[in-house]
Write a protein that holds these residues in place. Structure first.
Motif, PDB file in Angstrom:
ATOM      1  N   UNK A 232       0.855  -1.187   0.000  1.00  0.00           N
ATOM      2  CA  UNK A 232       0.000   0.000   0.000  1.00  0.00           C
ATOM      3  C   UNK A 232       0.898   1.247   0.000  1.00  0.00           C
ATOM      4  N   UNK A 233       0.716   2.198  -0.944  1.00  0.00           N
ATOM      5  CA  UNK A 233       1.526   3.432  -0.932  1.00  0.00           C
ATOM      6  C   UNK A 233       1.182   4.293   0.279  1.00  0.00           C
TER       7      UNK A 233
ATOM      8  N   UNK B  48      -9.753   5.759   4.697  1.00  0.00           N
ATOM      9  CA  UNK B  48     -11.022   5.198   4.245  1.00  0.00           C
ATOM     10  C   UNK B  48     -10.896   4.285   3.048  1.00  0.00           C
ATOM     11  N   UNK B  49      -9.658   4.087   2.568  1.00  0.00           N
ATOM     12  CA  UNK B  49      -9.454   3.235   1.397  1.00  0.00           C
ATOM     13  C   UNK B  49      -9.463   1.758   1.814  1.00  0.00           C
ATOM     14  N   UNK B  50     -10.275   0.940   1.131  1.00  0.00           N
ATOM     15  CA  UNK B  50     -10.300  -0.507   1.389  1.00  0.00           C
ATOM     16  C   UNK B  50      -9.147  -1.138   0.642  1.00  0.00           C
TER      17      UNK B  50
ATOM     18  N   UNK C 123       4.275  -0.834   3.408  1.00  0.00           N
ATOM     19  CA  UNK C 123       4.019   0.554   2.990  1.00  0.00           C
ATOM     20  C   UNK C 123       5.074   0.931   1.955  1.00  0.00           C
ATOM     21  N   UNK C 124       4.617   1.406   0.819  1.00  0.00           N
ATOM     22  CA  UNK C 124       5.517   1.826  -0.259  1.00  0.00           C
ATOM     23  C   UNK C 124       5.798   3.329  -0.151  1.00  0.00           C
ATOM     24  N   UNK C 125       7.058   3.691  -0.363  1.00  0.00           N
ATOM     25  CA  UNK C 125       7.468   5.095  -0.238  1.00  0.00           C
ATOM     26  C   UNK C 125       7.034   5.899  -1.453  1.00  0.00           C
TER      27      UNK C 125
END
Length: 817
Positions: free
Chosen positions: A246-247, A253-255, A335-337
């Motif tokens: 996920x970035x 609120x993003x699923x 988590x993507x940078x």
């Protein structure tokens, strides 16, 4: 000897390490070291002599967070100044390396020191909770069933954080530890024997976690296991671990994932409820939300790659049976940078103002640049705007020096607004700016400069002493004392005073002075054009710098003539008249002024009616306008005015008296006839004349002193003139007598007094020149007798028989024909 060799070897090793590391010193110190602990001999490792560290102010430069170390000013050693806690400084990062900047002045240099804080086993393993409650159904939970337990955490790293687990002895339960990777492991409680609620309704066990430190530290958690009846099938996930990326800029609120579990039971025991496992912290449950029915996992807050790069979410699917059964899985979120952090620029040192004569390469400021992003997003490019006269030089990773690239000129630019710009390599790129104000200090590098090299000044003569003649101004672009100009007359300049011939050389400072502050040129005395026409001097302007600089300007002062001198008559030249000429006499005069003020014209003032004589307007020649006749009379008095063209005009007058020669000849013939007739009558006349002459002489001697007498006889006529004041140089009128006749000359005596009363004692006024001039050329038609004026300097008596006297103003002329 052995210790000395070891010390030399250690220095060589440090120097080699310094060269290999590109000029970076590395030290290591264990955490929790006491304050005052020597980390390393920094001054010695930097190659400084004893005492040089304190003299050159060896010191650390802070970069935001407290380094907990300091440099000893006396010894130059790097010391621990406060508590070092590796976990507080670096968390779980390994190795824990602190970057320090060390400044050294005179000259300014920067060194980079890397301090590694090593871990010690100072943290015991900690479970999320001191007590864990489990519910396990009897019989339905078959041997071999596994129940996940919260693993312990250890703030230390490395071997000190490697945990092992043990379970208190039990015949129904055993412990299974499964390592996910080197840092993480999963702990499961394994049922080894079916439970019987009627036999043991509650089982109490102790789970112990032991780290790998020396000595080892432990942490415990109590397990309370309740035995339940009924529901014997737990929900099952299709895999135990789910991996999601996920970035970091994902909106709240993003699923990003949906869980799916199955239960083989039926009815209410098959209905599944999704939730976070009890092992998930409250912070994570606030950051992420899960839909209990659908199993959708969504973000509730903002993610930050720079704070945490991955999340491990333990999920649970529980049915509604009695007792409820649950299945578990793990969702690993990476988590993507993204490029969401702009570079940051700090000024660690600023040396201002900069002298305008600073050499190229002078270090003005030290800068530190960083970017919290990683990869290309964290690679920063720096430059300076404007590009001149400063530039950036990279000294180390993230460290730059602002140096002087071009020579400075304060008079052109007195202050620079420099902007250091940084830009990372992300897409789109983010940038940062840091403004610096660099003032330039002045040096005395500009000499005063006049607006022009030569100043031409016009001044009228007879000016008042102290009058302002001109104002000079020299510009010095320097500031303060370097630009404060003082003025003076420079006597050492070539040239000097242009004066009348015979006046001698005089310094310019005797005529003019210059105000030191304003540059005003003042007259020290009235100027006289007849004495001085051109005054050339130099004015020097000197600033107050060190050393002082100067500039010169030449001033040419031209004195303008005023009509302050009246015409002066020249004495007679005594030249013989030309035969047959109509010119009777020539009046010559000079004027000490110049130009129009010295241009003379001659006018016949009396008689005004048309007479037998006329005067040349500009030549001064007195000539007959027509032949003389009996009606004109034997004697004539001419009043001639000499005027200049000045404004106002000044003038001088000359009186010309004439006597006819024919009248004189008639008298002589009658006397001869009378002598032939009566000799005694002639003797009587001569005796009476002699007595009369003697009486006149005695009367004159008694009235005027000193007395004078001039005998007369046949031949050229002689004239004696006397004055009450002893000199006629103050009179504006001049008497001339001219005798014109055809017969022979006879002796005669005429006495004239001045036409004006004597002036009061003292100096003569300016408009009356003390040097008189009167010139008369006598010409007879047909015959004239030449004569010249002569005066005695002591008696005040003048006779028309000698060379001209230079100070004759009132002249009486007598001519016989």
């Amino acid at each position: 000897m052995g210790e000395r060799c070891c010390a030399v070897l250690r220095v060589l090793v440090l120097q080699a390490a310094w060269a290999l590391a590109g000029g970076q010193v590395r030290y290591s110190v264990p955490e929790e070291a006491k304050a005052g602990t020597v980390v390393g001999r920094l001054a010695q490792d930097l190659g400084l002599e004893a005492g040089e560290a304190e003299a050159r102010r060896l010191r650390l430069v802070a970069q935001g967070r407290r380094a907990s170390v300091e440099v000893s000013g006396a010894s130059g050693a790097l010391l621990v100044s406060s508590r070092l806690d590796r976990e507080e400084l670096c968390g779980k990062s390994a190795p824990c390396a602190l970057r320090l900047e060390v400044l050294l002045e005179r000259p300014l240099r920067v060194f980079h020191v890397q301090l590694e804080v090593t871990d010690i086993n100072d943290n015991a393993p900690i479970f999320p909770a001191a007590r864990k409650n489990l519910s396990i159904a009897e019989f339905t939970s078959l041997p071999g069933s596994r129940f996940p337990l919260e693993s312990a955490s250890d703030a230390d790293i490395g071997v000190n954080a490697q945990l092992s687990y043990t379970l208190s002895p039990s015949e129904h339960f055993s412990l299974e530890v499964k390592s996910k990777d080197e840092k993480k492991s999963s702990v499961f409680l394994v049922l080894t024997k079916s439970l019987d609620r009627e036999t043991i309704p509650v089982h109490r066990l102790v789970l112990t976690a032991t780290d790998g430190g020396r000595p080892s530290l432990t942490g415990t958690m109590e397990l309370v296991i309740s035995v339940l009846d009924a529901n014997d099938n737990a929900p099952q996930f299709n895999q135990s671990v789910y991996k999601v990326q996920l970035p970091e800029n994902t909106a709240p609120g993003t699923v990003f994932f949906q869980l799916t579990a199955t239960d083989k039971d039926e009815g209410i025991n098959q209905e599944i409820h999704y939730s976070f496992s009890d092992t998930v912290s409250a912070n994570l449950q606030e950051l992420f939300k899960i839909d209990e029915k659908s199993g959708e996992i969504r973000t509730a807050g903002e993610l930050d790659f720079e704070d945490l790069q991955s999340y491990d979410l333990e999920m649970e699917a529980r049915d509604k049976g009695i007792p409820p059964l649950s299945g578990h899985c793990s969702v690993e979120l990476e988590v993507l940078d993204v490029n969401d952090n702009a570079p940051e620029v700090w000024v660690t040192s600023l040396s201002v103002p900069v002298s305008e004569d600073a050499s190229v390469g002078t270090v003005v400021a030290l800068l530190s640049v960083s970017d919290r992003d990683s990869g290309a997003n964290g690679r920063v490019r720096c430059w300076v705007w404007p590009a001149a006269p400063f530039g950036l030089e990279a000294t180390f990773a993230g460290s730059y020096s602002l140096v002087l690239r071009e020579a400075l000129d304060r008079e052109r630019v007195s202050e620079y607004e420099v902007e250091v710009r940084a830009e990372d390599g992300g897409a789109p790129a983010l940038g940062a700016r840091r403004g610096l104000r660099v003032p330039v200090s002045d040096v005395n590098d500009n000499a005063p400069l006049f607006a022009q090299a030569v100043y031409t000044v016009l001044a009228r003569e007879n000016n008042a002493a102290g009058a302002e003649l001109a104002r000079l101004w020299a510009r010095d672009p320097d500031e303060a004392g370097n630009g404060r100009v003082s003025y003076s007359v420079w006597e050492g300049a070539a040239g000097g005073v242009g004066a009348a011939a015979g006046s001698g050389w005089r310094a310019a400072s005797s005529y003019v002075s210059v105000d030191a502050e304003s540059g005003r040129v003042w007259a020290l005395q009235p100027l006289d054009y007849e004495e001085l026409q051109v005054l050339q001097f130099e004015v020097r302007a000197v600033d107050a710098g060190e050393p002082p600089l100067c500039g010169n300007a030449t001033v040419q002062l031209f004195v303008l003539d005023e009509n302050d001198n009246a015409p002066a008559l020249l004495p007679p030249a005594g030249s013989a008249p030309e035969a047959g000429a109509v010119v009777v006499a020539k009046i010559r005069a000079v004027d000490a002024d110049s130009g129009y003020n010295a241009w003379l014209r001659y006018e016949l003032w009396e008689p005004r009616a048309k007479g037998p004589f006329r005067v040349g307007l500009y030549s001064g020649e007195v000539s007959t306008a027509r032949p003389l006749d009996e009606a004109d009379g034997p004697r004539h008095t001419l009043l001639i005015v000499v005027r200049d063209h000045g404004e106002p005009a000044r003038s001088a007058t000359a009186t010309l008296r004439s006597v006819s020669r024919s009248a004189v000849g008639a008298d002589v013939g009658g006397a001869a006839a009378s002598a032939a007739t009566n000799v005694w009558l002639v003797v009587a006349i001569c005796a009476v004349s002699s007595l009369f002459l003697l009486a006149l002489v005695l009367y004159g001697a008694s009235r005027w002193a000193p007395r004078a007498a001039v005998p007369s006889g046949p031949g050229p006529t002689t004239l004696v003139c006397a004055s009450e004041v002893g000199s006629w140089s103050y009179s504006q009128r001049h008497s001339r007598s001219l005798c014109v006749a055809d017969g022979a000359a006879k002796s005669d005596l005429m006495v004239f007094s001045p036409n004006f009363p004597p002036p009061p004692p003292g100096a003569a006024p300016k408009d009356t020149q003390p040097e008189p001039s009167a010139l008369l050329h006598t010409v007879s038609a047909p015959s004239f007798v030449p004569f010249s004026a002569h005066s005695h300097p002591l008696s005040g008596i003048c006779c028309l028989k000698g060379p001209p006297f230079p100070r004759l103003r009132d002249v009486v002329y007598l001519a016989a024909v």
